[in-house]
Design an enzyme around this catalytic site. Structure first.
Site, short mmCIF file in Angstrom:
data_model
loop_
_atom_site.label_atom_id
_atom_site.label_comp_id
_atom_site.label_asym_id
_atom_site.label_seq_id
_atom_site.Cartn_x
_atom_site.Cartn_y
_atom_site.Cartn_z
N GLU A 120 5.01 -71.59 3.68
CA GLU A 120 3.58 -71.43 3.96
C GLU A 120 2.74 -72.63 3.55
OE1 GLU A 120 3.54 -70.03 -0.36
OE2 GLU A 120 4.95 -70.31 1.28
N ASN A 157 7.38 -75.91 1.95
CA ASN A 157 7.84 -75.55 0.60
C ASN A 157 8.96 -74.53 0.67
OD1 ASN A 157 6.05 -73.49 1.55
ND2 ASN A 157 5.91 -72.71 -0.53
N CYS A 193 8.81 -71.30 0.54
CA CYS A 193 8.50 -70.08 1.30
C CYS A 193 7.80 -70.36 2.62
CB CYS A 193 7.66 -69.13 0.44
SG CYS A 193 8.47 -68.62 -1.08
#
Length: 870
Positions: free
Chosen positions: A450, A446, A448
């Site tokens: 994670e 995604n 970010c």
């Protein structure tokens, strides 16, 4: 200040007067301002009367008053005055927050029922049409159960926020009508709780209580949108290009726009889009490749922001390194170059296979392909991907180009040094260690880095997030009378994690989905993401240096407890509601959990054998994925914790809010130094001059120097080890930033290969660097400033820390000479003096000293070599 700190009788001859909320004028009264500040100081818990001086604060406030100042402006002035004084003691920061909260309370209703009614009945003044800010369901629940809900709301807890946390809420999170805030923080938390649980009043009230105690927080989109007419509460969306065609590309673009409009961050996999100069059968023409397409996505990210201007739209684009357009891709964010070859508002990530890393390490060849001519590479991973790649590589005339793998590798390094990106994720680790491996090949993460979830043209992966405020679980050690002797409460963490798991699971069913493909995916697989914040604060509270053995042990124990609790809650939900649709065939259905995929044996704290048996034979799991430590950039500021699992970047920094910039000192360090009697303005200036470090400051005990090391003083190897240790209990991934003060290609290479061999899924989110000269310096005393050292870049209180932009110079730019290729090692164009300076700097950087020389690559050990630094 506010109305009760003003003289009652107007006096036309007075030099200073204020305008009350009702428009009347009254004289300024120094005594009443002082009295008001004193009253706020006496609120429980009382502020330190030996430190906080209400008279001095009042004097500073009065000196800034002008005729006709409004009472609300006077309150803001008082709060800002106290905030500026917080470098003396954290209690001044608490006072600043109390003044601000008190001001808000006087501008808003104390009735939750009245507040909800006002939001539901809002009429847009421009259209004269009903434009409710809350949903009909929320309104009806509050009208029906108003008395019960009012009885549990504790407005006193609004005063628990610090000044900057409250200002973050005030700026973006609290609802407004015609530009004026109508919600209090407790109203927001109750709105969110009811928005999640609906008519399940007991669960809503329990959630409210835990949120108001600041034990955890839901993610920003949930705080924005819960209880609203379009409750899009999910943070993360993972999109795969529908197909390599005009229809497919623009359908995907529309999906991204709709998701961004609803406050979702997006990760897009573009591996299947054909490379430049590829044949297009329908038009008998050739493709323009990735770059022009991504410029269109770039414009969409700029145009369609999140939540109506609350946050900018944000897309991360993922590409595998075999794609023929990869060199152009990794340059898209650079500051220099042709404008038509740049798309700087997107974020870029590489989805890296093991075979690529092996070829780089061996200085082997690397073939680049067009996915239209070499199909299947994006749909396979691990050994299947390796076999297919080798087959295509050996096929005559199929590769577009054959280069040395290190040529591409160092182009990646150059971009990372300049822009902090591309992110690096390891495709094979992400797929091999996923509980969704039964669904197919996972093709991206995604925004970010994670979230690791399966996507397809028909499924857009979604994840709902929340983070646990770890410092709240540090308590005084049972049986000890020493208040400094602490222990970590794993049982309480277990209970709160279970509550969060239930909440996030409920959101899946009650969420508004901006596109149908997202709803399909989320209801089938039901993934959630639980993260943490304040790990560094926990270590400080427990007097454990971040790089100590004790901290490493607690790091794993916390991760294990959270994973066990989330699995337990998900299993209990499955007994009640059934397993998620795609559970059958998953690793968990066979008794294989995340730590098994890492070949790690958990501790004996929790009964893993019983839990595995329950999952396999007695009900399964309700959720396919559970743990995903995210950056927590905004929410950690709201709760007053350090971000996620990271060390402190500095012990003193500047934070900017709308009112201006404020100097912030690590409050725990400040308290420790005050207890020793060595805190003073001179000490503050020494820390400023040392760029937020205390390591070289005389008079500070060695144990405190160990405890308050910044991230620049902790070995990068330690941070990678800790990420890998907790990774065995993280079934998605973690937003792992890399911190290298003065990056060279050698240091970066060493770090990347160490992370890869440790088995990390996310090898690097951002590369965080330290500029040679910071943009902003604090004023220091003349004695200190004789040898000035600039401090850290400012951190905006409502946005994540940005990687400083670095333009390549003569010491890190690759030569453009045609003869400078990877058949022989690439060289820096550096002088002997520059090389000596680099080597000296390298020796000074403790966090890199054991990663600076990577000898796993083929190298001639020539002067200026990028790989080994020789």
């Amino acid at each position: 200040m506010i109305s009760n700190s003003i003289n009652v009788t107007p006096n036309k001859e007075s030099k200073m007067y204020v305008v009350k909320r009702d428009g009347t004028k009254e004289n300024v009264s120094f005594d009443k301002i002082t009295s008001r500040i004193s009253f706020l100081c006496e609120m429980e818990p009382k502020l330190n009367s030996d430190i906080v001086d209400p008279i001095e604060v009042a004097q500073k406030v009065v000196s800034g008053v002008f005729p006709g100042v409004k009472t609300t402006e006077l309150d803001n002035l008082a709060a800002e005055t106290a905030a500026y004084m917080s470098t003396r003691h954290p209690d001044y920061g608490i006072l600043a927050a109390r003044i601000s909260v008190s001001n808000l309370h006087k501008q808003t209703s104390k009735s939750f029922v009245e507040t909800v009614k006002k939001q539901y009945e809002f009429i847009n003044p421009k259209s004269n049409l009903l434009a409710p800010l809350v949903s009909k369901e929320l309104y009806e629940i509050v009208m029906k159960h108003g008395e019960r809900l009012e009885s549990v709301i504790d407005y006193y807890r609004d005063f628990d926020y610090d000044f900057f946390g409250f200002k973050t809420l005030e700026r973006s999170y609290l609802h407004r009508i015609n530009g004026k805030i109508v919600e209090r923080p407790q109203h927001m938390l109750m709105r969110v709780s009811i928005g999640i649980h609906g008519e399940d009043l007991e669960s809503a009230i329990n959630t409210y209580k835990r949120l108001s105690e600041k034990l955890f927080t839901h993610a920003t989109p949930t705080l924005f949108n819960a209880g609203t007419p379009s409750p899009q509460m999910s943070s993360c969306f993972l999109v795969q290009m529908k197909e390599d065609s005009i229809d497919g590309i623009y359908d995907t673009l529309k999906q991204c726009a709709l998701i961004s409009k609803s406050a979702g961050g997006i990760g897009i996999a573009v591996h299947k889009i054909r490379a430049a100069q590829s044949y297009i059968r329908g038009t008998n023409g050739t493709s323009n490749g990735l770059v022009p397409m991504l410029r269109v996505f770039n414009d969409t990210a700029r145009y369609v922001d999140q939540g109506g201007g609350k946050r900018k739209g944000a897309f991360a684009v993922y590409l595998e390194p075999w794609h023929a357009d990869v060199f152009e891709f990794i340059d898209l964010k650079k500051n220099t170059g042709k404008e038509e070859m740049r798309a700087r508002d997107l974020f870029y990530a590489l989805w890296v296979s093991d075979i690529f890393m092996e070829r780089v390490e061996q200085n082997g060849d690397w073939a680049l392909f067009c996915p239209n001519e070499a199909p299947g590479l994006a749909e396979t991973h691990s050994e299947e991907h390796r076999a297919l790649y080798l087959k295509y590589e050996a096929t005559p005339d199929l590769p577009r180009r054959v280069i040395k793998a290190q040529e591409l590798w160092f182009a990646i390094m150059e971009s990372q040094v300049e822009t902090g990106t591309p992110f690096i994720l390891y495709k094979d680790a992400c797929n091999a260690k996923s509980n969704q491996k039964n669904l197919g090949t996972i093709s991206s993460s995604n925004l970010c880095t994670e979230i690791i979830q399966y996507t397809s043209p028909d499924e857009i992966a979604v994840c709902n997030l929340a983070s646990i405020a770890l410092p709240k679980f540090v308590r005084q050690k049972v049986g000890s009378t020493d208040p400094k002797e602490k222990e970590f409460d794993h049982q309480f963490l277990f209970e709160i994690t279970k509550l969060i798991t239930v909440n996030l699971n409920v959101i899946i069913d009650r969420n508004y989905y901006p596109v149908a493909e997202a709803k399909t995916s989320n209801l089938r697989h039901r993934p959630i993401g639980i993260g943490i914040q304040g790990l560094a604060d926990v270590f400080i509270k427990m007097r454990m240096p971040f790089d100590s053995v004790a901290a490493a042990k607690l790091n794993v124990e916390i991760a294990e407890t959270i994973y066990f609790a989330a699995l337990t809650a998900s299993h209990e939900l499955a007994i009640r509601d059934g397993t998620y649709e795609s559970f059958k065939g998953s690793p968990a259905s066979k008794g294989i959990l995340q730590f098994d995929m890492w070949n790690v044996t958990p501790s004996s704290r929790w009964n893993w054998a019983e839990l595995k048996d329950n999952i396999v034979n007695k009900g399964g799991l309700r959720n396919s994925l559970l743990i995903a430590p995210m950056p927590t950039a905004s929410t950690s500021q709201i709760l007053g914790n350090n971000e996620c699992f990271e060390p402190y970047t500095s012990n003193i920094y500047s934070r900017r809010v709308l009112a201006g910039e404020f100097t912030i000192v690590n409050k725990q360090l400040l308290e420790d130094l005050m207890e020793l009697g060595i805190w003073s303005p001179e000490m503050k200036n020494q820390i400023v001059a040392a760029r937020g470090s205390i390591q070289s400051i005389g008079g500070i005990p060695d144990d405190l120097k160990e405890l308050y090391k910044t991230v620049w003083e902790i070995r990068q190897r330690t941070l990678i080890d800790m990420a890998a240790d907790r990774g065995a209990f993280i079934d998605q991934s973690q937003s792992f930033n890399v911190f290298i003060a003065e990056p060279t290609f050698a240091k970066l290479t060493s770090m990347h290969f160490y992370s890869w061999k440790k088995g990390l899924k996310t090898g690097m989110y951002y590369l965080r660097t330290r500029p040679a000269a910071d943009a902003i310096q604090f004023t220091v005393d003349p004695i200190v400033s004789q040898t000035p050292k600039p401090v850290e870049n400012n951190i905006n209180s409502t946005t994540p820390l940005k990687t400083p932009t670095k333009t390549p110079n003569s010491s890190n730019r690759i030569s453009t000479s045609p003869t400078n290729n990877l058949t022989s090692p690439i060289r820096f164009n550096i002088t002997q003096q520059q090389q000596q300076q680099q080597q000296q700097q390298q020796q000074q950087n403790n966090n890199e000293d054991d990663l600076a020389n990577y000898d796993g690559m083929t190298c001639r050990r020539e002067e200026g070599c990028l790989v080994c630094g020789s």
